[in-house]
Enzyme design. Structure first.
Site, PDB file in Angstrom:
ATOM      1  N   ARG A  16       4.330  -5.521  -4.616  1.00 16.50           N
ATOM      2  CA  ARG A  16       4.163  -6.941  -4.309  1.00 16.50           C
ATOM      3  C   ARG A  16       2.725  -7.366  -4.531  1.00 16.50           C
ATOM      4  O   ARG A  16       1.806  -6.539  -4.555  1.00 16.50           O
ATOM      5  CB  ARG A  16       4.579  -7.227  -2.867  1.00 16.50           C
ATOM      6  N   SER A 135     -13.051  -6.087  -3.484  1.00 16.69           N
ATOM      7  CA  SER A 135     -12.934  -7.534  -3.363  1.00 16.69           C
ATOM      8  C   SER A 135     -14.290  -8.157  -3.631  1.00 16.69           C
ATOM      9  O   SER A 135     -15.330  -7.526  -3.414  1.00 16.69           O
ATOM     10  CB  SER A 135     -12.477  -7.914  -1.947  1.00 16.69           C
ATOM     11  N   TYR A 148     -13.291  -7.159   7.241  1.00 15.72           N
ATOM     12  CA  TYR A 148     -12.759  -7.063   5.881  1.00 15.72           C
ATOM     13  C   TYR A 148     -13.888  -6.853   4.874  1.00 15.72           C
ATOM     14  O   TYR A 148     -13.796  -5.977   4.001  1.00 15.72           O
ATOM     15  CB  TYR A 148     -11.983  -8.332   5.542  1.00 15.72           C
ATOM     16  N   LYS A 152     -14.413  -3.557   2.347  1.00 15.38           N
ATOM     17  CA  LYS A 152     -14.414  -3.646   0.890  1.00 15.38           C
ATOM     18  C   LYS A 152     -15.768  -3.235   0.304  1.00 15.38           C
ATOM     19  O   LYS A 152     -15.828  -2.641  -0.780  1.00 15.38           O
ATOM     20  CB  LYS A 152     -14.023  -5.056   0.445  1.00 15.38           C
TER      21      LYS A 152
END
Length: 252
Positions: A16, A135, A148, A152
């Protein structure tokens, strides 16, 4: 055209979102793909002759080794794409240790120890390619994304260090830092704005290419980094964001 025939690629979260685009591009190049994720595959992927599946929860300490065992049964891994991850928005004032630990377990610990679990297979094959999905938030930051962003940035740093340590084994390691990639979640976010049409126009204006990204855009970079076309490329983080982070902001 890049040819990955008979190569086995592991893609965490490959069914996905960005992972689906990565899986599709690897299949297009001829690779076999082992998808590891919690959710079952949809019918299209489940019936694909080049796709294998293992149910894996990356919060579980044994998950990397279970994935590695599944890869060994398929002949051993040539390519690893550490794609699975998650994000939450939370101020440091509200964050608890268990929130931080959950983020780091999925986004950092699982990729690190999946790499470790697959080293013997890649060494036995004379080398391999590890691609870690970071990211642009490992470079910059959005509000309330401290955990987050830290995870990353850690992915980017780990990728560089692994490239240094494993180069003599013929194992290359690179990271990809995606920007805004279209997904159900990102579309829902735009549609929740007061003026979704204007929000989308403003978002596109942030990108020199005039659009936001698609999962296949990340998949195309993965295929390049998985192939011998990038044989002299290791220890790098590739920003794939349509030029968003290259463009200086203006107040008008």
């Amino acid at each position: 055209m890049i040819n990955l025939d008979n190569k086995l690629a592991i893609v965490t979260g490959g069914g996905r979102g960005i992972g689906r685009g990565i899986t599709q591009q690897l299949l297009n190049a001829g690779a076999r793909v082992l998808i590891a994720q919690r959710q079952p595959l949809n019918n299209e992927l489940a019936k694909h002759p080049q796709i294998s599946f293992i149910k894996a929860d990356l919060l579980e300490q044994q998950a990397p080794y279970e994935i590695a065992a599944a890869a060994e049964a398929l002949g051993g891994a040539d390519i690893l794409v550490n794609n699975a991850g998650f994000m939450f928005e939370m101020a440091l004032d509200d964050m608890q240790e268990e929130d931080w630990d959950r983020m780091m377990t999925v986004n950092m610990r699982a990729p690190v120890f999946l790499c470790k679990a697959l080293l013997s297979q890649m060494r036995a094959k004379g080398g391999g390619s590890i691609i870690n999905i970071g990211s642009i938030e490992g470079i910059g930051a959005n509000p309330l994304h401290a955990a987050y962003c830290a995870s990353k940035a850690g992915v980017h740093g780990f990728s560089r260090a692994l490239a240094v340590d494993l180069g003599t084994d013929g194992i290359r390691c690179n990271a990809i830092a995606p920007g805004w990639i279209n997904s159900d979640l990102s579309n829902d976010y735009i549609n929740a704005q007061n003026n979704p049409t204007q929000a989308r126009q403003d978002l596109h204006a942030m990108h020199p290419v005039g659009r936001t990204g698609e999962p296949n855009d990340i998949g195309a970079m993965v295929v390049f980094l998985a192939s011998e076309a990038s044989g002299f490329v290791t220890g790098q983080t590739f920003t794939v964001d349509g030029g968003r982070t290259a463009k200086l902001p203006l107040p008008f």
